[in-house]
Design an enzyme around this catalytic site. Structure first.
Site, PDB file in Angstrom:
ATOM      1  N   LYS A 101      -6.050  -2.116 -19.482  1.00 31.73           N
ATOM      2  CA  LYS A 101      -6.612  -1.742 -18.186  1.00 31.73           C
ATOM      3  C   LYS A 101      -5.733  -2.380 -17.123  1.00 31.73           C
ATOM      4  O   LYS A 101      -5.315  -3.519 -17.259  1.00 31.73           O
ATOM      5  CB  LYS A 101      -8.054  -2.246 -18.026  1.00 31.73           C
ATOM      6  CG  LYS A 101      -9.031  -1.699 -19.018  1.00 31.73           C
ATOM      7  CD  LYS A 101     -10.458  -2.066 -18.655  1.00 31.73           C
ATOM      8  CE  LYS A 101     -10.729  -3.552 -18.763  1.00 31.73           C
ATOM      9  NZ  LYS A 101     -10.780  -4.035 -20.137  1.00 31.73           N
ATOM     10  N   ASP A 110      -4.029  -5.210 -25.222  1.00 33.31           N
ATOM     11  CA  ASP A 110      -4.189  -5.095 -23.776  1.00 33.31           C
ATOM     12  C   ASP A 110      -2.857  -4.900 -23.051  1.00 33.31           C
ATOM     13  O   ASP A 110      -1.778  -5.077 -23.620  1.00 33.31           O
ATOM     14  CB  ASP A 110      -4.887  -6.334 -23.222  1.00 33.31           C
ATOM     15  CG  ASP A 110      -6.401  -6.234 -23.298  1.00 33.31           C
ATOM     16  OD1 ASP A 110      -6.901  -5.154 -23.663  1.00 33.31           O
ATOM     17  OD2 ASP A 110      -7.083  -7.221 -22.997  1.00 33.31           O
ATOM     18  N   MET A 135     -15.991 -35.190 -22.211  1.00 34.69           N
ATOM     19  CA  MET A 135     -16.108 -36.647 -22.354  1.00 34.69           C
ATOM     20  C   MET A 135     -17.386 -37.183 -21.706  1.00 34.69           C
ATOM     21  O   MET A 135     -17.396 -38.249 -21.112  1.00 34.69           O
ATOM     22  CB  MET A 135     -14.880 -37.346 -21.757  1.00 34.69           C
ATOM     23  CG  MET A 135     -13.565 -36.919 -22.393  1.00 34.69           C
ATOM     24  SD  MET A 135     -12.122 -37.720 -21.661  1.00 34.69           S
ATOM     25  CE  MET A 135     -12.100 -36.955 -20.036  1.00 34.69           C
TER      26      MET A 135
END
Length: 232
Positions: A58, A35, A165
């Protein structure tokens, strides 16, 4: 023989923040589709002598992002059909604003085997590098927004919620979420021992996910939102 695609998170910028598993995927790859936000120094961490490095980035303002994504999908398919191992290298973590859903859907439709390798997101990596904790005592929630979209409280309530949690309190947490306006029929998943060989995943709705955990005893992470309906 069909090839294989690794979708790899490269981390938030610093090349050394890629994971060990991510590096191993790059080492196995015949082709790396990378990318725009990838720091190319990352290619110095593996032997790229016999690899094909293909820019697949992009940028905002480039034009039709959807068209470019289709081109990237077709590149993954082309190389996989040639029997090659592909590393689809994406900035940050591929599952956070990384068009991961589009690529998963494409690979599944075309029956191309793949693995997702998470990465350090800018969400937590950048604040940590600046010495900023995202949670603290008394601060029990964290909201992540895309600055490229309009939003209001309705959009936030329709977004994705991650509950950490919450194994022993998920039923009361779910009731409170419903009280503030989240649909009781919103898809939800519970993941026990995430990333380990003992990982287990159960799927349900916000209103009943707590009842579906059965004998879960390890750490559990809950995901509430429409993305939870995209499990295989």
């Amino acid at each position: 023989m069909m090839g294989f695609v690794y979708i790899v998170g490269a981390g938030p910028g610093d090349p050394e923040l890629i994971t060990l598993r991510g590096l191993k995927a790059l080492e196995k790859a015949d082709v790396i589709l990378y990318d725009a936000l990838i720091d190319e120094r990352i290619f110095e961490l593996v032997d790229c002598k016999n690899k094909e490095l293909v820019y697949a980035g992009k940028r905002k303002g480039d034009g039709n992002g959807g068209k470019r994504q289709k081109e990237i999908n077709e590149m993954m398919k082309k190389y996989a059909l040639e029997g090659k191992t592909v590393a689809r290298l994406k900035g940050g973590d591929p599952g956070i604003f990384g068009r991961l859903a589009d690529e998963i859907a494409f690979l599944k439709v075309n029956r191309i085997p793949f693995e997702i390798i998470p990465g350090v997101s800018s969400l937590n990596g950048v604040p940590a590098s600046a010495g900023i904790p995202l949670t603290a005592k008394g601060i029990s929630s964290l909201t992540v927004l895309s600055g490229r979209e309009d939003f209001g409280i309705e959009a936030i309530l329709e977004g994705t919620f991650v509950v950490m949690m919450g194994r022993d309190s998920i039923q009361s947490v779910a009731r409170r979420m419903i009280e503030i306006g989240i649909s009781p029929d919103k898809p939800a998943v519970a993941i026990e021992n995430g990333t380990l060989k003992t990982q287990r995943v159960v799927k349900g709705k916000l209103k009943n996910i707590g009842e579906k955990m059965n004998d879960f005893k390890g750490p559990v992470l809950f995901i509430v939102g429409d993305v939870a309906d995209r499990l295989p």
